[in-house]
Design a protein around this motif. Structure first.
Motif, PDB file in Angstrom:
ATOM      1  N   ARG A   1       1.239  -1.504   0.105  1.00  0.00           N
ATOM      2  CA  ARG A   1      -0.208  -0.169  -0.091  1.00  0.00           C
ATOM      3  C   ARG A   1       0.136   1.353   0.312  1.00  0.00           C
ATOM      4  NH1 ARG A   1      -4.148  -1.189   4.206  1.00  0.00           N
ATOM      5  NH2 ARG A   1      -4.673   1.279   4.009  1.00  0.00           N
ATOM      6  N   GLU A   2      -0.030   1.947  -0.930  1.00  0.00           N
ATOM      7  CA  GLU A   2       1.091   3.706  -0.913  1.00  0.00           C
ATOM      8  C   GLU A   2       2.556   2.893  -1.693  1.00  0.00           C
ATOM      9  OE1 GLU A   2      -0.314   6.247   2.270  1.00  0.00           O
ATOM     10  OE2 GLU A   2      -2.101   6.596   1.120  1.00  0.00           O
ATOM     11  N   GLY A   3       3.103   2.462  -2.573  1.00  0.00           N
ATOM     12  CA  GLY A   3       4.257   1.510  -2.166  1.00  0.00           C
ATOM     13  C   GLY A   3       5.061   2.000  -3.586  1.00  0.00           C
ATOM     14  N   ALA A   4       4.529   3.275  -3.992  1.00  0.00           N
ATOM     15  CA  ALA A   4       5.285   3.826  -4.772  1.00  0.00           C
ATOM     16  C   ALA A   4       4.796   5.080  -5.557  1.00  0.00           C
ATOM     17  CB  ALA A   4       5.255   2.990  -6.291  1.00  0.00           C
ATOM     18  N   LYS A   5       4.850   6.157  -6.211  1.00  0.00           N
ATOM     19  CA  LYS A   5       4.606   7.495  -6.504  1.00  0.00           C
ATOM     20  C   LYS A   5       3.676   7.353  -7.836  1.00  0.00           C
ATOM     21  CE  LYS A   5       6.332  10.304  -3.095  1.00  0.00           C
ATOM     22  NZ  LYS A   5       7.223  11.416  -3.447  1.00  0.00           N
ATOM     23  N   ASP A   6       2.791   7.550  -8.679  1.00  0.00           N
ATOM     24  CA  ASP A   6       2.250   7.349  -9.969  1.00  0.00           C
ATOM     25  C   ASP A   6       3.335   8.792 -10.941  1.00  0.00           C
ATOM     26  OD1 ASP A   6       0.909   9.889  -9.618  1.00  0.00           O
ATOM     27  OD2 ASP A   6      -0.884   8.636  -9.332  1.00  0.00           O
ATOM     28  N   ASN A   7       2.589   8.319 -11.889  1.00  0.00           N
ATOM     29  CA  ASN A   7       3.548  10.013 -13.082  1.00  0.00           C
ATOM     30  C   ASN A   7       3.058  11.584 -12.228  1.00  0.00           C
ATOM     31  OD1 ASN A   7       5.186   8.480 -14.344  1.00  0.00           O
ATOM     32  ND2 ASN A   7       3.085   8.058 -15.916  1.00  0.00           N
ATOM     33  N   GLU A   8       2.138  11.719 -11.261  1.00  0.00           N
ATOM     34  CA  GLU A   8       1.360  12.815 -11.061  1.00  0.00           C
ATOM     35  C   GLU A   8       2.012  13.120  -9.489  1.00  0.00           C
ATOM     36  OE1 GLU A   8      -2.310  12.817 -12.045  1.00  0.00           O
ATOM     37  OE2 GLU A   8      -2.145  12.250 -13.916  1.00  0.00           O
ATOM     38  N   GLY A   9       2.591  11.938  -9.179  1.00  0.00           N
ATOM     39  CA  GLY A   9       3.424  11.973  -7.673  1.00  0.00           C
ATOM     40  C   GLY A   9       2.511  11.803  -6.827  1.00  0.00           C
ATOM     41  N   ASN A  10       1.967  11.414  -6.953  1.00  0.00           N
ATOM     42  CA  ASN A  10       0.551  10.549  -5.780  1.00  0.00           C
ATOM     43  C   ASN A  10       0.749   9.460  -5.266  1.00  0.00           C
ATOM     44  OD1 ASN A  10      -1.529  12.895  -6.097  1.00  0.00           O
ATOM     45  ND2 ASN A  10      -1.804  11.903  -7.680  1.00  0.00           N
ATOM     46  N   LEU A  11       1.162   9.012  -4.116  1.00  0.00           N
ATOM     47  CA  LEU A  11       0.942   7.466  -3.494  1.00  0.00           C
ATOM     48  C   LEU A  11      -0.033   6.425  -4.790  1.00  0.00           C
ATOM     49  CD1 LEU A  11       1.546   8.340   0.247  1.00  0.00           C
ATOM     50  CD2 LEU A  11       3.561   7.624  -2.073  1.00  0.00           C
ATOM     51  N   CYS A  12       0.579   5.526  -4.228  1.00  0.00           N
ATOM     52  CA  CYS A  12      -0.421   4.524  -5.019  1.00  0.00           C
ATOM     53  C   CYS A  12       0.053   3.287  -4.501  1.00  0.00           C
ATOM     54  CB  CYS A  12       0.276   4.444  -6.600  1.00  0.00           C
ATOM     55  SG  CYS A  12       1.090   4.144  -7.721  1.00  0.00           S
ATOM     56  N   ASP A  13      -0.570   1.980  -4.976  1.00  0.00           N
ATOM     57  CA  ASP A  13      -0.195   0.592  -4.469  1.00  0.00           C
ATOM     58  C   ASP A  13       0.116   0.634  -5.497  1.00  0.00           C
ATOM     59  OD1 ASP A  13      -1.858   1.411  -1.978  1.00  0.00           O
ATOM     60  OD2 ASP A  13      -3.566   0.050  -2.742  1.00  0.00           O
ATOM     61  N   ILE A  14       1.369  -0.458  -4.490  1.00  0.00           N
ATOM     62  CA  ILE A  14       2.152  -1.241  -5.928  1.00  0.00           C
ATOM     63  C   ILE A  14       2.277  -2.954  -5.887  1.00  0.00           C
ATOM     64  CG2 ILE A  14       3.675   0.243  -7.080  1.00  0.00           C
ATOM     65  CD1 ILE A  14       5.425  -1.866  -5.184  1.00  0.00           C
ATOM     66  N   ALA A  15       1.996  -4.325  -6.908  1.00  0.00           N
ATOM     67  CA  ALA A  15       1.288  -5.182  -6.533  1.00  0.00           C
ATOM     68  C   ALA A  15       3.175  -5.683  -7.050  1.00  0.00           C
ATOM     69  CB  ALA A  15       0.677  -5.897  -7.824  1.00  0.00           C
ATOM     70  N   THR A  16       3.542  -6.780  -6.088  1.00  0.00           N
ATOM     71  CA  THR A  16       4.451  -6.918  -6.475  1.00  0.00           C
ATOM     72  C   THR A  16       4.372  -8.740  -7.210  1.00  0.00           C
ATOM     73  OG1 THR A  16       5.818  -5.609  -4.810  1.00  0.00           O
ATOM     74  CG2 THR A  16       7.207  -7.805  -6.353  1.00  0.00           C
ATOM     75  N   TYR A  17       4.825  -8.904  -8.065  1.00  0.00           N
ATOM     76  CA  TYR A  17       5.529 -10.491  -8.581  1.00  0.00           C
ATOM     77  C   TYR A  17       6.860 -11.475  -8.466  1.00  0.00           C
ATOM     78  CZ  TYR A  17       0.413 -10.246 -10.565  1.00  0.00           C
ATOM     79  OH  TYR A  17      -0.832  -9.546 -10.961  1.00  0.00           O
ATOM     80  N   SER A  18       6.724 -12.687  -8.801  1.00  0.00           N
ATOM     81  CA  SER A  18       8.254 -12.935  -8.307  1.00  0.00           C
ATOM     82  C   SER A  18       7.881 -14.270  -9.678  1.00  0.00           C
ATOM     83  CB  SER A  18       8.918 -12.993  -6.757  1.00  0.00           C
ATOM     84  OG  SER A  18       8.118 -13.861  -6.288  1.00  0.00           O
ATOM     85  N   ILE A  19       9.130 -14.611  -9.908  1.00  0.00           N
ATOM     86  CA  ILE A  19       9.385 -16.979  -9.520  1.00  0.00           C
ATOM     87  C   ILE A  19      11.215 -16.796 -10.243  1.00  0.00           C
ATOM     88  CG2 ILE A  19      10.070 -15.621 -12.733  1.00  0.00           C
ATOM     89  CD1 ILE A  19       8.903 -18.246 -12.829  1.00  0.00           C
ATOM     90  N   PHE A  20      11.347 -18.071  -9.465  1.00  0.00           N
ATOM     91  CA  PHE A  20      12.503 -18.439  -9.471  1.00  0.00           C
ATOM     92  C   PHE A  20      13.401 -18.659 -10.931  1.00  0.00           C
ATOM     93  CE2 PHE A  20      11.545 -19.912  -5.311  1.00  0.00           C
ATOM     94  CZ  PHE A  20      12.383 -19.031  -4.414  1.00  0.00           C
ATOM     95  N   LYS A  21      13.940 -17.876 -10.655  1.00  0.00           N
ATOM     96  CA  LYS A  21      14.833 -17.975 -12.564  1.00  0.00           C
ATOM     97  C   LYS A  21      14.232 -19.753 -13.093  1.00  0.00           C
ATOM     98  CE  LYS A  21      19.627 -17.182 -14.680  1.00  0.00           C
ATOM     99  NZ  LYS A  21      20.808 -17.156 -14.624  1.00  0.00           N
ATOM    100  N   ALA A  22      14.845 -20.755 -12.601  1.00  0.00           N
ATOM    101  CA  ALA A  22      14.549 -21.822 -12.998  1.00  0.00           C
ATOM    102  C   ALA A  22      13.158 -21.987 -13.465  1.00  0.00           C
ATOM    103  CB  ALA A  22      15.105 -22.922 -11.339  1.00  0.00           C
ATOM    104  N   ASP A  23      12.669 -21.956 -12.330  1.00  0.00           N
ATOM    105  CA  ASP A  23      11.125 -21.911 -13.043  1.00  0.00           C
ATOM    106  C   ASP A  23      10.851 -21.073 -13.616  1.00  0.00           C
ATOM    107  OD1 ASP A  23      11.352 -23.913 -10.688  1.00  0.00           O
ATOM    108  OD2 ASP A  23       9.666 -22.102  -9.275  1.00  0.00           O
ATOM    109  N   TRP A  24      11.713 -20.324 -14.315  1.00  0.00           N
ATOM    110  CA  TRP A  24      11.344 -18.893 -15.133  1.00  0.00           C
ATOM    111  C   TRP A  24      11.795 -20.023 -16.464  1.00  0.00           C
ATOM    112  CZ3 TRP A  24      14.892 -16.641 -18.626  1.00  0.00           C
ATOM    113  CH2 TRP A  24      13.809 -15.697 -19.598  1.00  0.00           C
TER     114      TRP A  24
END
Length: 62
Positions: A31-54
């Motif tokens: 929640r509120e992990g980044a700023k958008d292009n207008e400088g407003n705080l926004c929520d960000i979703a984080t995804y991941s994968i192990f290199k071997a799985d990728w």
């Protein structure tokens, strides 16, 4: 590097679809992990994968 991570603005669902398509898993939403292009705080979703799985996903899907 064994873990690949990527994040996107939660209102940009298209980016999340791309991450899922390449086999990444949703790790969580910051929640509120980044700023958008207008400088407003926004929520960000984080995804991941192990290199071997990728590398396995890449072989099967491409």
């Amino acid at each position: 590097m064994d873990l690949i991570e990527a994040s996107h603005h939660t209102e940009n669902s298209g980016s999340g679809k791309v991450m899922k398509k390449v086999g990444m898993s949703l790790e969580g939403i910051k929640r509120e992990g980044a700023k958008d292009n207008e400088g407003n705080l926004c929520d960000i979703a984080t995804y991941s994968i192990f290199k071997a799985d990728w590398e396995k996903e890449k072989l099967y899907n491409f």
